[in-house]
Design a protein around this motif. Structure first.
Motif, PDB file in Angstrom:
ATOM      1  N   VAL B 114      -5.801  47.592 -15.614  1.00 27.61           N
ATOM      2  CA  VAL B 114      -4.675  46.718 -16.194  1.00 27.61           C
ATOM      3  C   VAL B 114      -4.459  47.599 -17.564  1.00 27.61           C
ATOM      4  O   VAL B 114      -2.992  47.913 -17.730  1.00 27.61           O
ATOM      5  N   GLN B 115      -5.354  47.861 -18.266  1.00 29.24           N
ATOM      6  CA  GLN B 115      -4.883  48.428 -19.554  1.00 29.24           C
ATOM      7  C   GLN B 115      -4.492  49.778 -19.487  1.00 29.24           C
ATOM      8  O   GLN B 115      -3.422  50.255 -20.115  1.00 29.24           O
ATOM      9  N   ALA B 116      -5.009  50.586 -18.752  1.00 31.27           N
ATOM     10  CA  ALA B 116      -4.595  52.027 -18.265  1.00 31.27           C
ATOM     11  C   ALA B 116      -2.917  52.082 -18.003  1.00 31.27           C
ATOM     12  O   ALA B 116      -2.257  52.773 -18.387  1.00 31.27           O
ATOM     13  N   ALA B 117      -2.828  50.995 -16.901  1.00 32.25           N
ATOM     14  CA  ALA B 117      -1.333  50.829 -16.463  1.00 32.25           C
ATOM     15  C   ALA B 117      -0.308  50.486 -17.654  1.00 32.25           C
ATOM     16  O   ALA B 117       0.788  50.493 -17.330  1.00 32.25           O
ATOM     17  N   GLY B 118      -1.004  49.749 -18.393  1.00 28.64           N
ATOM     18  CA  GLY B 118       0.044  49.124 -19.515  1.00 28.64           C
ATOM     19  C   GLY B 118       0.834  47.884 -19.140  1.00 28.64           C
ATOM     20  O   GLY B 118       1.952  47.342 -19.567  1.00 28.64           O
ATOM     21  N   VAL B 119       0.270  47.184 -17.701  1.00 25.35           N
ATOM     22  CA  VAL B 119       1.115  46.002 -17.629  1.00 25.35           C
ATOM     23  C   VAL B 119       0.492  44.778 -17.963  1.00 25.35           C
ATOM     24  O   VAL B 119      -0.548  44.808 -18.651  1.00 25.35           O
ATOM     25  N   LYS B 120       1.152  43.916 -17.710  1.00 25.33           N
ATOM     26  CA  LYS B 120       0.646  42.478 -18.212  1.00 25.33           C
ATOM     27  C   LYS B 120      -0.275  41.885 -17.390  1.00 25.33           C
ATOM     28  O   LYS B 120      -0.034  41.842 -16.098  1.00 25.33           O
ATOM     29  N   LEU B 121      -1.209  41.029 -17.688  1.00 22.88           N
ATOM     30  CA  LEU B 121      -1.998  40.383 -16.970  1.00 22.88           C
ATOM     31  C   LEU B 121      -2.312  38.833 -17.592  1.00 22.88           C
ATOM     32  O   LEU B 121      -2.928  38.732 -18.518  1.00 22.88           O
ATOM     33  N   GLN B 122      -1.848  37.985 -16.734  1.00 21.74           N
ATOM     34  CA  GLN B 122      -2.098  36.670 -17.062  1.00 21.74           C
ATOM     35  C   GLN B 122      -3.177  35.877 -16.079  1.00 21.74           C
ATOM     36  O   GLN B 122      -2.830  36.181 -14.906  1.00 21.74           O
ATOM     37  N   ILE B 123      -4.162  35.065 -16.898  1.00 22.92           N
ATOM     38  CA  ILE B 123      -4.898  34.408 -15.874  1.00 22.92           C
ATOM     39  C   ILE B 123      -4.707  33.225 -15.529  1.00 22.92           C
ATOM     40  O   ILE B 123      -4.082  32.494 -16.543  1.00 22.92           O
ATOM     41  N   GLY B 124      -4.867  32.590 -14.470  1.00 23.24           N
ATOM     42  CA  GLY B 124      -4.200  31.355 -14.400  1.00 23.24           C
ATOM     43  C   GLY B 124      -5.322  29.997 -14.803  1.00 23.24           C
ATOM     44  O   GLY B 124      -5.484  29.158 -13.892  1.00 23.24           O
ATOM     45  N   PHE B 125      -5.374  30.040 -16.149  1.00 25.33           N
ATOM     46  CA  PHE B 125      -6.048  29.023 -16.679  1.00 25.33           C
ATOM     47  C   PHE B 125      -4.973  27.900 -16.941  1.00 25.33           C
ATOM     48  O   PHE B 125      -4.330  27.799 -18.025  1.00 25.33           O
ATOM     49  N   ASN B 126      -4.628  27.393 -15.898  1.00 19.89           N
ATOM     50  CA  ASN B 126      -3.312  26.482 -15.884  1.00 19.89           C
ATOM     51  C   ASN B 126      -3.578  25.350 -16.818  1.00 19.89           C
ATOM     52  O   ASN B 126      -2.461  24.844 -17.499  1.00 19.89           O
TER      53      ASN B 126
END
Lengths: 346, 346, 346, 346
Positions: B114-126
């Motif tokens: 994810v970091q390498a690609a520079g995209v965002k990652l959100q985890i489902g801690f609702n």
């Protein structure tokens, strides 16, 4: 021990004995005598166990005892006025249960006698000493809710009284709601101008037999335009319901009921907790103690009582107006109520 | 419509469909596709009724679609890592349900991708989006209780999951308490150093069969000396129990459960009200909506997500340490947990 | 899509738009048109974004459209009656905001037109769909508190409306307390016989200018002897205050306010939590959704609406009686109120 | 008067005087003597005002007085064991404040002496007599929550004690949490097997100086697999925080704090009420009264005390295990704790 306030209890019923026991716990009071027309061996024994020296059937004996500083009048309402006059004449300070009388003219006479004698008179509006209502008043007085606009009081008993009691109670407004009329004044510092009472017999038809109601909603208009509403029922199956709310320009303050514990159960059926404290002996136990403590202190320190004859009179006037309003089906001004009663007596 | 964030849902189970429906209500999102290996006519119909154009059994199709900006990974846990890598490689922003994986090494690999690609990652801690817990955090952050000393979290499900679910859940710490580990960090801004887990099988012996427990109390020591305690049960007969308390040098803040209504009955038996909201769909309905809204907004405005991969990793580490602690019967440091897992895999 | 109920919104003010948005979320409704004499480009745009095909300044266009099954009348009160008549004549089902009119004779005429046409008419008493009050009614209906004796309703707005609004509102009883009159009937299933209203201007002298009050306590006597009391204030600084209590032979049930969260702070100053939900949009959000959902369902399934023209009329009668009572300073029977109004118009 | 239980108070500190005053209110008890090595004129005066005949610096005098039936040991902890032995030898019933001692071996010796003498020994776990916790236990015992799974206890003091007190307190587990260890057993009827203690110094560095902590979370594993967790803090700025929850197979029961009143203010800032009762004298006032009442009754009616030496020992064992656990950083079994202590003394 000469610096203790020496008191006599007049009337050895339930409330008289409660006051006696509460006084016995005070370091600066001495219960010297108890009088009751029906005083018997059982009362003698009860008094001996508490170190109360004098037990008599003759109230006059108490009044004549120079060692007695104050009397607590806990006898039936129809004896209050003459006892107040006697006590005042004898120079004794007086604590009198509510109402002073069922006849506003007689109440006024009693207050005049008290004033002439220069003794103190405290009326038994015990709820003023309740921890919840006292805090409500404090908050209102400290400006916590701004100017009062609406006062709401709920006051419901767990069970209706006996038929015998109902017969001589003076009716729901004079017997039960009188506490709430005083409460409305206590928490708001407003004075009533007009009262509208709406009553029904929904709990038990016996009330109808005595021209009384068991369920009532009363609206009060204060002289400053603020409003109050009081609801009474003679039977709340969940126990004593005693709540107050004062709403004003800056917010509101409310006092809920007291409960025997804070335990709360969550189960498959829902959430539940125990009922509120059952009746006045449980709910106002501490208030009764504080009430007598303050009466004794006012005497010991020669201060004015915090709930005096004028408060008793005012609550009676409101009750009287409510009674007439309920009878006439229209709002009644406090000023009218006195005339109506005078006319109806004449 | 070109300024809408176009998303695909990967995994058409319950939570995937919930996210889809919540996304459909957002003015700035478009649900363009849904993929599921088991996609069938029923799913086609479901998608058509919602205007979702693409339904496919092939996740690769979604990843290859240049018109898709972001994917929501709602498939089984064991597919998360490879999907995250694929999505990252395709330059898509990612929302992934918790846990990222059951293997901390793989989780780390996914985060690196994810970091390498520079995209965002959100985890489902609702639960971070729940109105109650958000307010608790706000109050703590604003200094409302001073420095946190003790965090207390209660988290109990109304019913245990199916045996099939239990088998592949990763155990109570990774499957259920992981939410609470995240919550402990969320409300306190403290980082865990050591965990002690104490578990029992009290609800249903089936848990034992899979080396799992159904009742657990876990103590957390944070690096700054603050302490947390979390209790979990797989079965609270009164419904979902989700409470938090943060106690600190300046006071405490607690969040109670939500209830379906405020109606309270007083009767001869006591006082009762309805049970709390039954389960996560009721309790966290608004939180799920807000969770996806914020994910979309972060993409639209190119802001950092508020609950990212690092948060997912940290909660997994705590869960892992708890798992080892429970197995070894002693406190386990987060640093140890990684080694233990590495060793046990090796 | 031909099985959807096709509706038009008449009046594109705040409440009209809320209903439109709520209808748009229903799978079985289609918002086909919106009409407003002031319809402009902004409204066109608003409608286009929602896929509402017809935007017109001409209400007649809507009434003449054979594809429209139902209209929601959200225009000013003085247009209600003529619109109801038009819609009824056109065979369209009707949802009308409260009050139907400020003139009881006209209200009756409107109801007759509805009855003659055989269309459905639902009145916008949204609070009947509130989760708390619905549960209160359910409990009363299930015998949970026995026979109702006393109904208590508190209803206070956070802020007074604008002077312009006050001028044409019809006064506190018709504009604001009308909801509470309906609520009293809703929770108790009792019918009012007589009303006594006690009002004051305590919030803002502007109310006096229009013969209105901003603070009111109203007592209601039901035909079965039960009593109700409603208190209204135009300004509760802590926000919207909407509470109900029904007390009866078997207990009481009360509904408290809703709060934005359950977070509670204990610190050196005391215990505090956030204020109740601020106003009707927050508090009755779900109720509005449910209100329109049920209206559409009643049409789709050809069932009677749950809150009909008769309910609208009855609440208006109570409001009218309250208005006269406040003016005359005495209790007024509902039967009298009609005559009084007839006489005063004549 | 010969049927009164005649007692002596050993130790005229705060708690000794409280017990004396509570005993003085009981009809079936007589406070015959008070002994304290530092007895002086002030104590003489205090005793005289209460009609307590004997004031002595010599505890032996009390033990030798054949007219004394029972002693209340309210002296410092390090005197408990020898006083218990003396009293047992003299055939007097014993009430002893907690803990019996800081040395488990000595505690056992004291209990053996009591058993050999056949006298009664009640331990001062006053919280067992609290109205809230008693109700919790009752509900659990009546099956109201099924089989207990998790016990949660919060116990926080408003202010840390003085450095002098800390020095000789025996540490947070033996001095403060011992009450909670007893409470855990009381509400659940479960017996502890293993304890894990996690402590920190967060309130005041002075605790570190004495190898003590001021903040602690302790997990208990019961022999039946049920779990408990207790959290303690030496400083809750909002006052005494004493709460209990028992969660089980059939639901949960919790007891909240007591408050000085129920008054609640709503204003523009939010909702607030007063803090909980400040400390143990306020919160457990009634519990102390009931504790002594029951001690006297058990003697008068020759019944077993409800909280005996075995309860004192068990709580000490838990505290001891917690102490070792905190020191060793690992869970400690109760059985180990005794050996560890023996070893460390040897």
């Amino acid at each position: 021990m000469s610096d203790k306030v020496k008191v006599a209890i007049i009337g050895a019923g339930r409330i008289g004995k409660i006051h006696a026991d509460n006084l016995l716990r005070l370091p600066n009071a001495e219960v010297r005598a108890i009088s009751d027309p029906l005083a018997d061996g059982r009362l003698q024994e009860w008094a001996r166990a508490r170190g109360i020296g004098i037990v008599t059937q003759d109230g006059g004996e108490v009044m004549g005892d120079p060692d007695i500083d104050a009397v607590l009048i806990c006898s039936p309402t129809d004896t209050h006025v003459s006892l107040i006059k006697l006590a005042a004449a004898a120079g004794k300070h007086i604590f009198c249960e509510k109402p002073i009388s069922l006849d506003i003219m007689q109440t006024k006479e009693a207050l005049e006698a008290v004033q002439a004698a220069g003794v103190k008179l405290q009326i038994g509006f015990n709820r003023r000493f309740d921890h919840n209502f006292r805090r409500v008043r404090e908050i209102v007085q400290n400006g916590g809710i701004g100017v009062p606009h609406i006062v709401k009081i709920t006051s419901r008993d767990p069970n209706p009284p006996s038929e015998q009691y109902i017969r001589s109670s003076g009716g729901i407004f004079m017997d039960m709601m009188i506490h709430d009329f005083d409460m409305a004044r206590y928490v708001s510092d407003c004075e009533a101008e007009e009262v509208f009472a709406c009553g029904s017999v929904l709990v038990n038809p016996v009330f109808e037999r005595y021209g009384d109601v068991d369920t009532a909603v009363v609206t009060v208009r204060f002289t400053n335009g603020a409003l109050a509403v009081i609801d009474n029922s003679r039977q709340a199956v969940y126990g004593y319901d005693q709540r107050v709310e004062v709403f004003g320009s800056g917010g509101s303050v409310s006092a809920a009921n007291d409960y025997p514990n804070t335990a709360e159960v969550h189960n498959a059926e829902g959430v539940r907790r125990d009922k509120p404290l059952h009746f006045f002996l449980e709910r106002y136990n501490e208030a009764y103690i504080d009430e007598t403590r303050q009466f004794i202190q006012c005497i010991a320190e020669n201060r004015d009582v915090t709930v005096g004859g004028g408060d008793g009179l005012q609550a009676e006037l409101m009750a009287l107006a409510a009674k007439w309003s309920s009878r006439l089906g229209r709002p009644v001004k406090l000023s009218e109520a006195v005339e109506m009663s005078a006319a109806s007596c004449g």
